[in-house]
Design an enzyme around this catalytic site. Structure first.
Site, mmCIF file in Angstrom:
data_model
loop_
_atom_site.group_PDB
_atom_site.id
_atom_site.type_symbol
_atom_site.label_atom_id
_atom_site.label_comp_id
_atom_site.label_asym_id
_atom_site.label_seq_id
_atom_site.Cartn_x
_atom_site.Cartn_y
_atom_site.Cartn_z
ATOM 1 N N SER A 102 0.841 -1.116 -0.036
ATOM 2 C CA SER A 102 0.024 -0.047 -0.041
ATOM 3 C C SER A 102 0.945 1.385 -0.055
ATOM 4 C CB SER A 102 -1.024 -0.192 1.277
ATOM 5 O OG SER A 102 -2.035 0.768 1.111
ATOM 6 N N ASP A 152 -10.253 -3.878 -5.341
ATOM 7 C CA ASP A 152 -9.792 -2.890 -4.357
ATOM 8 C C ASP A 152 -9.967 -1.454 -4.456
ATOM 9 O OD1 ASP A 152 -7.708 -1.431 -3.248
ATOM 10 O OD2 ASP A 152 -5.857 -2.532 -3.759
ATOM 11 N N HIS A 183 -8.259 -4.456 -0.964
ATOM 12 C CA HIS A 183 -7.124 -3.848 -0.757
ATOM 13 C C HIS A 183 -5.991 -4.729 0.138
ATOM 14 C CE1 HIS A 183 -4.519 -0.525 -1.168
ATOM 15 N NE2 HIS A 183 -4.056 -0.340 0.061
HETATM 16 C C1 MLT Z 1 -1.474 5.833 -0.088
HETATM 17 O O1 MLT Z 1 -1.830 6.973 0.326
HETATM 18 O O2 MLT Z 1 -0.339 5.613 -0.180
HETATM 19 C C2 MLT Z 1 -2.477 4.986 -0.607
HETATM 20 O O3 MLT Z 1 -3.822 5.740 -0.407
HETATM 21 C C3 MLT Z 1 -2.592 3.733 0.176
HETATM 22 C C4 MLT Z 1 -2.835 4.138 1.555
HETATM 23 O O4 MLT Z 1 -3.920 4.130 2.156
HETATM 24 O O5 MLT Z 1 -1.724 3.877 2.194
#
Ligand code: MLT
Length: 202
Positions: A102, A152, A183
């Site tokens: 992520s 996702d 996700h």
């Molecule tokens: C981010 O901010 O990098 C993406 O939205 C993934 C997350 O939720 O960390």
């Protein structure tokens, strides 16, 4: 940067760079390193940014909307940290394979987008396209594994495919693995990543 370094049993192996998701820390992905290569050295880093107390690797303006200036700054900071760590812990600077989930996958993708020699390869669990409208370095010889979810909500399938083609257009070899999930990071996709890793490391 706050981190853990574990020296591997086999110095011929790459160093696995672990990059956690939002709200995680440097302990989160240690089990993944064991599943991918239990002989490799591990450098696991904590993101330097806090969002309501949750560690991240760069700021965002809203969910899925990145603060691009901070992303550029933090990507440079991480790349320099990798240079320093390779000297300090005496591992090969050009043998780093990132394993990110992520937000951690997003900064790993940003390293690939920004610096030709930052990474040897990357395992990206649920990454997004980190930046658009920039020219990528020549990524010939780099191997990238992307694990994506067909449902996702944070990274829609079309964005995973866009990331794959941007990397391929820069000459990287990219494997895109799908799970019929959202996700979340699944054991199945980590096992698939481990198989892929065996194929590229031999
Ligand atoms: C981010 O901010 O990098 C993406 O939205 C993934 C997350 O939720 O960390």
């Amino acid at each position: 940067m706050k981190h853990i370094f574990q020296k591997g049993k086999n110095p011929e192996k790459p160093t696995l760079l672990l990059l956690h998701g939002t709200g995680g820390n440097e302990l989160d992905l240690l089990p993944l390193a064991g599943m991918i290569d239990h002989e490799a050295s591990v450098l696991s880093v904590r993101g330097n940014v806090l969002e309501n107390g949750m560690p991240r690797f760069f700021r965002r303006l809203a969910e899925g909307v990145f603060d691009e200036e901070d992303l550029v700054f933090r990507t440079k900071e991480l790349n320099e940290f990798l240079n320093e760590s390779a000297q300090k812990y005496e591992f090969e600077r050009n043998q780093i394979i990132a394993v990110g989930y992520s937000n951690g996958a997003n900064i790993a993708a940003s390293l690939l987008f920004s610096y030709q020699h930052a990474l040897k390869g990357a395992i990206l669990h649920h990454p997004m396209v980190p930046r658009r409208g920039i020219e990528l370095p020549d990524l010939s010889g780099k191997n990238v594994f992307i694990a994506a979810g067909t449902n996702d909500p944070i990274c829609p399938p079309v964005e995973s495919e866009e990331l794959q083609s941007l990397l391929q257009n820069a000459n990287a070899k990219v494997a895109l693995h799908w799970e019929n999930r959202g996700h979340q990071l699944t054991r199945e996709e980590v096992e698939a990543a481990a198989e892929w890793y065996k194929g590229i490391i031999g």
